[in-house]
Design a protein around this motif. Structure first.
Motif, PDB file in Angstrom:
ATOM      1  N   LYS A  14       0.822  -1.207   0.000  1.00  0.00           N
ATOM      2  CA  LYS A  14       0.000   0.000   0.000  1.00  0.00           C
ATOM      3  C   LYS A  14       0.861   1.263   0.000  1.00  0.00           C
ATOM      4  CE  LYS A  14      -3.913  -2.378   2.063  1.00  0.00           C
ATOM      5  NZ  LYS A  14      -4.875  -2.486   3.184  1.00  0.00           N
ATOM      6  N   ASN A 366      -3.232   4.682   9.385  1.00  0.00           N
ATOM      7  CA  ASN A 366      -4.269   4.951  10.379  1.00  0.00           C
ATOM      8  C   ASN A 366      -3.631   5.178  11.745  1.00  0.00           C
ATOM      9  OD1 ASN A 366      -3.605   2.412  11.399  1.00  0.00           O
ATOM     10  ND2 ASN A 366      -5.492   1.416  10.673  1.00  0.00           N
ATOM     11  N   LEU A 372      -3.046   2.159   4.696  1.00  0.00           N
ATOM     12  CA  LEU A 372      -4.393   2.151   4.149  1.00  0.00           C
ATOM     13  C   LEU A 372      -4.369   2.166   2.626  1.00  0.00           C
ATOM     14  CD1 LEU A 372      -5.971   4.825   6.542  1.00  0.00           C
ATOM     15  CD2 LEU A 372      -6.062   2.318   6.771  1.00  0.00           C
ATOM     16  N   ASP A 375      -8.605   5.852  -1.204  1.00  0.00           N
ATOM     17  CA  ASP A 375      -9.811   6.492  -0.679  1.00  0.00           C
ATOM     18  C   ASP A 375     -10.012   6.314   0.823  1.00  0.00           C
ATOM     19  OD1 ASP A 375     -10.546   7.440  -3.241  1.00  0.00           O
ATOM     20  OD2 ASP A 375     -11.397   5.484  -3.720  1.00  0.00           O
ATOM     21  N   GLU A 376      -8.999   5.833   1.531  1.00  0.00           N
ATOM     22  CA  GLU A 376      -9.076   5.716   2.987  1.00  0.00           C
ATOM     23  C   GLU A 376      -8.266   6.848   3.616  1.00  0.00           C
ATOM     24  OE1 GLU A 376      -9.530   1.271   4.391  1.00  0.00           O
ATOM     25  OE2 GLU A 376      -7.788   1.421   3.079  1.00  0.00           O
ATOM     26  N   TYR A 415      -5.908  11.345   1.724  1.00  0.00           N
ATOM     27  CA  TYR A 415      -6.072  10.041   1.090  1.00  0.00           C
ATOM     28  C   TYR A 415      -5.601  10.114  -0.355  1.00  0.00           C
ATOM     29  CZ  TYR A 415     -10.283  12.037  -1.098  1.00  0.00           C
ATOM     30  OH  TYR A 415     -11.150  12.820  -1.811  1.00  0.00           O
TER      31      TYR A 415
END
Length: 537
Positions: A14, A366, A372, A375-376, A415
């Motif tokens: 990610k 987070n 993440l 779109d987080e 994000y």
């Protein structure tokens, strides 16, 4: 709409990555060496024009002046381990001071001219500069603030009687066979030191690495370009404009006045500015200027902005007046030494700060430190993979912002979308910016807490499109105390000189502050109550 994968995404870890970075100069050359040699290539070309002091310097003249100041620094025994202080506006000869530092491999520590005496004392006590270049306007304040330091002060303009002037240094003979110094620590050496503040209000001196990454985001500049940035050298934007002008042989327009949108519009028209860099607050002032609708902006081909929030309305108003699709939102942080993203796709992605530039990576974490996906929302973490010396003399704070794997934890919440565009939602950290001057709520809280009758106080920023974060306060009175909200505003005005730390958004009296489950003050909830009460009034 589909996009070509200019930003690649590693779904397993990610992590988003920008394109491969390419360097245009030998990798072992310092910024000072590059500028020194590039300035000799176009000696008759105009290097700098002051729109307010009405001066003009060719590249040869600026090169000569820079070598004279550098020779003076060598004569008084300055070494690469020493620091030079700068606290000055964009006047005619301040570029020569900065280039002289680059030529000698000496880092300068730049402060903004609006800083009050106590902040100056704290910041310069960190780096202990051997010589400080300042405007005569701030001489007395600076002299008092640095009384405990053994430092020489040179004034750049409005010279007080009996003080060493920059013109005195410009009479220094250039050292025979002058050559720029080779850096003792190579390109990992610090180029400059800018200012920030910690979450505790303790000032920090941010080192900027002597890296070509600073110039890679501007490699489309040519000798035909005319650059303008109102930022002084204590801002990364001001430092970047100074460096890129020297490297790419552009004409740099400067002005030493307080920002005035009407004057800026006149500068753009008169000098046919092609490259403009602004903070959003100046953009908002520009579109609300009566002269804006009639101004000729046709020369602009790069209009860059960043460093804070900017309303869609302001952005669209500016775009409506441009002949070219050249309005680009950018994002970075001082610690990176340059911008990390740029939005060249405004129509499809309004309010995004864009895609990653070459050599940068981003991940979103987070609160538990877990990466993440698209779109987080989480904390934006950026790496450029290069060496960073950290906050000068402050390894503890350095390790807090940059982890062992070289990721900068920016404190911004945002994000990445499916197309690799970054969106900044809000700040996680409590840093505020008023007209691009950084400050923290607790700095104002400490003042209000000393006001007779105050039991508790919570300060927060209320966003204003012209000023940025205007401070506001919620105050709880001690039992039996008798004062009103305006008294709190007046108390701060009487005890704080700096305009950016005033309660420019006002104050409110509360029976109790909003609190989280553990009893701690909830700054966001208190701010929400303040805004609701303000709307009702």
């Amino acid at each position: 709409m589909s996009y070509q994968p200019e930003t690649s995404y590693d779904a397993e870890h990610k992590i988003w990555s920008g394109p491969v970075e390419r360097f245009h100069f030998a990798p072992d050359l310092s910024i000072g060496e590059i500028i020194f040699h590039e300035m000799r290539r176009h000696p008759k070309q105009v290097a700098q024009v002051s729109a307010t002091e009405h001066t003009l310097l060719t590249r040869s003249e600026l090169h000569q002046n820079s070598m004279r100041v550098a020779s003076y620094m060598r004569q008084i025994g300055l070494r690469q381990s020493d620091i030079v202080g700068i606290m000055a506006r964009n006047s005619t000869h301040i570029a020569a001071v900065a280039y002289a530092c680059f030529f000698n491999g000496i880092a300068f520590h730049a402060l903004h001219v609006v800083y009050e005496k106590d902040t100056i004392r704290k910041l310069f006590s960190i780096t202990a500069p051997k010589i400080i270049f300042c405007d005569g306007d701030e001489y007395e304040k600076l002299k008092e603030a640095t009384a405990s330091l053994n430092t020489q002060i040179v004034t750049m303009r409005n010279h007080p009687p009996g003080v060493t002037k920059i013109e005195d240094l410009l009479n220094t003979p250039i050292e025979p066979n002058f050559e720029p110094a080779r850096l003792e620590q190579g390109v990992q050496q610090t180029l400059a030191i800018l200012c920030s503040s910690g979450t505790t209000g303790t000032p920090k001196a941010v080192t900027i690495t002597n890296s070509q990454k600073m110039i890679n985001s501007s490699n489309l500049l040519t000798t035909a370009d005319v650059q303008y940035s109102h930022s002084t050298f204590d801002w990364l934007s001001g430092l970047g404009a100074l460096v890129t002008s020297g490297v790419f042989s552009t004409k740099r327009i400067i002005a030493d006045n307080t920002f005035d949108p009407a004057i800026l519009l006149r500068i753009i028209e008169e000098y046919k500015v092609t490259w403009l860099l602004q903070p959003p607050s100046h953009m908002a002032m520009l579109v609300n200027c009566p002269e804006f609708e009639e101004a000729d902006l046709s020369s602009l081909r790069y209009y860059l902005y960043g460093g804070g929030r900017c309303s869609v309305e302001v952005q669209e108003t500016v775009r409506s007046r441009l002949d070219h699709d050249c309005l680009h939102f950018s994002y970075g942080c001082t610690e990176l030494g340059t911008i990390a993203t740029m939005n060249r796709n405004y129509d499809a992605k309004p309010n995004s700060v864009g895609r990653l530039l070459p050599g940068f990576k981003i991940k979103i974490l987070n609160d538990e430190g877990k990466a993440l996906g698209p779109d987080e929302v989480g904390e934006v973490c950026v790496t450029n993979g290069q060496y960073w010396a950290g906050y000068y003399g402050n390894p503890e704070e350095s390790h807090k912002i940059r982890d062992a794997n070289l990721w900068f934890h920016t404190g911004d919440l945002g994000y990445m979308d499916e197309d690799g565009f970054l969106f900044i939602v809000e700040r996680k950290k409590e840093m505020l910016k008023y007209q691009n001057i950084i400050y923290y709520p607790n700095e104002v809280e400490e003042v209000i807490a000393k006001m007779p009758g105050v039991s508790e106080v919570c300060v927060f920023g209320v966003w204003n499109q012209f000023n940025g974060d205007e401070a506001a306060a919620a105050v709880v009175k001690k039992f039996g105390a008798d004062f009103h909200a305006q008294d709190v505003v007046d108390y701060v005005a009487d005890h704080v000189d700096a305009k950016y730390k005033q309660l420019n958004a006002g104050a409110i009296i509360m029976d109790d502050l909003a609190r989280s489950a553990n009893g701690k003050t909830n700054r966001n909830a208190t701010k929400a109550y303040f805004l609701e009460a303000k709307d009702r009034s």
